[in-house]
Design a protein around this motif. Structure first.
Motif, PDB file in Angstrom:
ATOM      1  N   GLU A 180       0.758  -1.413  -0.033  1.00  0.00           N
ATOM      2  CA  GLU A 180       0.041  -0.244  -0.332  1.00  0.00           C
ATOM      3  C   GLU A 180       0.965   1.219  -0.039  1.00  0.00           C
ATOM      4  O   GLU A 180      -0.305   2.760  -0.367  1.00  0.00           O
ATOM      5  N   LYS A 181       2.039   1.189   0.763  1.00  0.00           N
ATOM      6  CA  LYS A 181       2.853   2.463   0.760  1.00  0.00           C
ATOM      7  C   LYS A 181       3.178   2.479  -0.866  1.00  0.00           C
ATOM      8  O   LYS A 181       3.537   4.030  -0.440  1.00  0.00           O
ATOM      9  N   LYS A 182       3.426   1.854  -1.596  1.00  0.00           N
ATOM     10  CA  LYS A 182       4.578   2.411  -2.535  1.00  0.00           C
ATOM     11  C   LYS A 182       3.786   2.612  -4.194  1.00  0.00           C
ATOM     12  O   LYS A 182       2.076   1.534  -4.085  1.00  0.00           O
ATOM     13  N   LEU A 183       4.268   2.406  -4.887  1.00  0.00           N
ATOM     14  CA  LEU A 183       3.428   2.240  -6.247  1.00  0.00           C
ATOM     15  C   LEU A 183       3.599   1.164  -6.571  1.00  0.00           C
ATOM     16  O   LEU A 183       5.429   0.646  -7.534  1.00  0.00           O
ATOM     17  N   GLY A 184       2.950   0.368  -6.902  1.00  0.00           N
ATOM     18  CA  GLY A 184       3.392  -1.245  -7.045  1.00  0.00           C
ATOM     19  C   GLY A 184       3.360  -1.629  -5.994  1.00  0.00           C
ATOM     20  O   GLY A 184       3.190  -1.646  -5.357  1.00  0.00           O
ATOM     21  N   THR A 185       3.753  -3.405  -6.447  1.00  0.00           N
ATOM     22  CA  THR A 185       4.250  -4.369  -5.050  1.00  0.00           C
ATOM     23  C   THR A 185       5.027  -5.311  -5.624  1.00  0.00           C
ATOM     24  O   THR A 185       4.946  -5.144  -6.463  1.00  0.00           O
ATOM     25  N   ASP A 186       5.673  -5.386  -4.467  1.00  0.00           N
ATOM     26  CA  ASP A 186       6.997  -5.916  -3.804  1.00  0.00           C
ATOM     27  C   ASP A 186       6.275  -7.353  -3.880  1.00  0.00           C
ATOM     28  O   ASP A 186       6.095  -7.841  -2.910  1.00  0.00           O
ATOM     29  N   GLU A 187       6.094  -8.101  -4.667  1.00  0.00           N
ATOM     30  CA  GLU A 187       5.312  -9.719  -4.553  1.00  0.00           C
ATOM     31  C   GLU A 187       6.385 -10.725  -3.506  1.00  0.00           C
ATOM     32  O   GLU A 187       5.836 -11.123  -2.858  1.00  0.00           O
ATOM     33  N   LYS A 188       7.390  -9.660  -3.929  1.00  0.00           N
ATOM     34  CA  LYS A 188       8.196 -10.862  -3.340  1.00  0.00           C
ATOM     35  C   LYS A 188       8.510 -11.503  -1.554  1.00  0.00           C
ATOM     36  O   LYS A 188       8.521 -11.633  -1.221  1.00  0.00           O
ATOM     37  N   ILE A 189       8.522  -9.645  -1.287  1.00  0.00           N
ATOM     38  CA  ILE A 189       7.867  -9.584   0.031  1.00  0.00           C
ATOM     39  C   ILE A 189       6.788 -10.044   0.603  1.00  0.00           C
ATOM     40  O   ILE A 189       7.172 -11.231   1.982  1.00  0.00           O
ATOM     41  N   PHE A 190       5.750 -10.531  -0.397  1.00  0.00           N
ATOM     42  CA  PHE A 190       4.722 -11.388   0.675  1.00  0.00           C
ATOM     43  C   PHE A 190       4.945 -12.577   0.564  1.00  0.00           C
ATOM     44  O   PHE A 190       4.167 -13.582   1.250  1.00  0.00           O
ATOM     45  N   VAL A 191       5.698 -13.190  -0.667  1.00  0.00           N
ATOM     46  CA  VAL A 191       5.680 -14.689  -0.836  1.00  0.00           C
ATOM     47  C   VAL A 191       6.735 -14.654   0.199  1.00  0.00           C
ATOM     48  O   VAL A 191       6.334 -16.319   0.520  1.00  0.00           O
ATOM     49  N   ARG A 192       7.740 -14.356   0.231  1.00  0.00           N
ATOM     50  CA  ARG A 192       8.452 -14.884   1.696  1.00  0.00           C
ATOM     51  C   ARG A 192       7.751 -14.561   3.397  1.00  0.00           C
ATOM     52  O   ARG A 192       8.170 -15.905   3.234  1.00  0.00           O
ATOM     53  N   ILE A 193       7.055 -13.819   3.439  1.00  0.00           N
ATOM     54  CA  ILE A 193       6.658 -13.257   4.227  1.00  0.00           C
ATOM     55  C   ILE A 193       5.162 -14.571   4.239  1.00  0.00           C
ATOM     56  O   ILE A 193       5.235 -15.552   5.947  1.00  0.00           O
ATOM     57  N   PHE A 194       4.534 -14.867   3.344  1.00  0.00           N
ATOM     58  CA  PHE A 194       2.984 -15.885   3.662  1.00  0.00           C
ATOM     59  C   PHE A 194       3.775 -17.323   3.942  1.00  0.00           C
ATOM     60  O   PHE A 194       2.697 -17.920   4.125  1.00  0.00           O
ATOM     61  N   SER A 195       4.338 -17.487   3.186  1.00  0.00           N
ATOM     62  CA  SER A 195       5.005 -19.158   2.985  1.00  0.00           C
ATOM     63  C   SER A 195       5.852 -19.598   4.443  1.00  0.00           C
ATOM     64  O   SER A 195       5.792 -20.346   4.292  1.00  0.00           O
ATOM     65  N   GLU A 196       6.833 -18.431   5.325  1.00  0.00           N
ATOM     66  CA  GLU A 196       7.685 -19.009   6.091  1.00  0.00           C
ATOM     67  C   GLU A 196       7.478 -19.038   6.933  1.00  0.00           C
ATOM     68  O   GLU A 196       7.706 -19.580   8.220  1.00  0.00           O
ATOM     69  N   ARG A 197       5.764 -17.937   7.331  1.00  0.00           N
ATOM     70  CA  ARG A 197       5.745 -17.993   9.105  1.00  0.00           C
ATOM     71  C   ARG A 197       4.338 -18.379   9.056  1.00  0.00           C
ATOM     72  O   ARG A 197       3.703 -19.199   8.390  1.00  0.00           O
TER      73      ARG A 197
END
Length: 317
Positions: A180-197
């Motif tokens: 939400e803070k940036k223009l566009g989305t850094d999907e790799k952050i979502f992938v890392r957190i949602f798959s590892e936590r």
């Protein structure tokens, strides 16, 4: 809590096999008798019945069931017979390599199961189908969905209740900055957190996200992502917060509007009966003001209806 019910006096697997054989004999199959036996046996008992049937009659029970039954009741009982890990592996295999590839079904199974369940599914998948789950995902999925699914089937996630609050708040900030803070989305952050936590960790991340930014993480996912990638992230998050709420929603959608999605209805009831269907039924009634049993009764018919209602157990009003 499971909803599977058992008869007051349980017959032996050998007797069950004999009764099933009698139900198959003659002109037509006594489907009611088949339902009455198999819908009231757990995974271990079903495996023992299959073993006895094979020993007594020199044929596979599953093959006989497939030849005797037709339509929705055939598909439902054949899906019910294996143990949960074999069933999940079979569902995912069909979704990834069947005549009609269904990435949404494969995604639902992979993203709604615990880490232990996914690792077991992987082992069964390779042993049964002589193919690596990762390879089939690489072949059928693409982009961010492929990355997320591969990460989910590779990661060994913690399954306990403890949460590092500082780390969870840091993850909430990282997701906000990546979305939400940036223009566009850094999907790799979502992938890392949602798959590892862990599930407990992700549930706390969602709570922290809402407290810190005044918006739900679920809405942020919807805003920042799309398609099956969005569906995968929402499935992981909702199953981290409350799997019963998630599956109650899936069941409602399967029976909403004109016609019923019998495949989804069957898959969810069959796969959750021995796990948490009691909680799903409670959530369904709380959300929709009617029992799941009543809605299934109105949306299905004949032996298929009888089988699903048997798995659901008695309605609590």
């Amino acid at each position: 809590m499971a909803t599977l019910t058992f008869p007051p006096v349980l017959t032996s697997p050998r007797d069950d096999a004999t009764h099933l054989y009698k139900a198959f004999k003659g002109f037509g199959c006594d489907t009611a008798a088949v339902v009455n036996i198999l819908a009231h046996r757990d995974a271990t008992q079903r495996a023992l019945i299959e073993h006895e049937y094979r020993a007594m009659y020199s044929e596979e029970l599953s093959k006989r069931l497939a030849s005797e039954l037709r339509g929705d009741i055939e598909r439902a009982i054949l899906l019910w017979m294996p143990d949960p890990a074999v069933r999940d592996a079979t569902i995912v295999r069909k979704a990834l390599t069947g005549d009609v590839v269904n990435l949404k079904v494969a995604t639902e199974v992979i993203c709604s199961r615990t880490s232990t369940q996914v690792q077991h599914l992987k082992q069964i998948y390779h042993a049964r189908f002589h193919s690596y789950l990762e390879r089939d995902i690489e072949y059928q999925a693409s982009g961010d969905l492929q990355k997320l699914l591969l990460a989910c089937v590779s990661a060994i996630r913690y399954e306990g209740p403890e949460v590092d609050r500082a780390m969870a708040e840091h993850d909430a900030k990282s997701l906000y900055k990546a979305g939400e803070k940036k223009l566009g989305t850094d999907e790799k952050i979502f992938v890392r957190i949602f798959s590892e936590r862990s599930r407990a960790h992700l549930a706390f991340v969602a709570s922290a996200y809402h407290n810190m930014y005044g918006n739900s993480l679920k809405k942020a996912i919807k805003k920042e992502t799309s398609g099956n990638f969005e569906f995968a992230l929402r499935t992981i998050l909702q199953c981290a917060e409350n799997p019963a709420v998630y599956f109650a929603k899936v069941l409602h959608k399967s029976m909403k509007g004109a016609g019923t999605d019998d495949s989804t209805l069957t898959r969810v009831i069959v796969t959750r009966t021995e796990i948490d269907m009691q909680y799903i039924k409670a959530e369904y009634q709380r959300k929709h003001g009617k029992t799941l049993n009543d809605v299934v009764h109105s949306e299905t018919s004949s032996h298929f209806r009888a089988f699903l209602l048997a798995l659901l157990g008695p309605a609590h009003r």
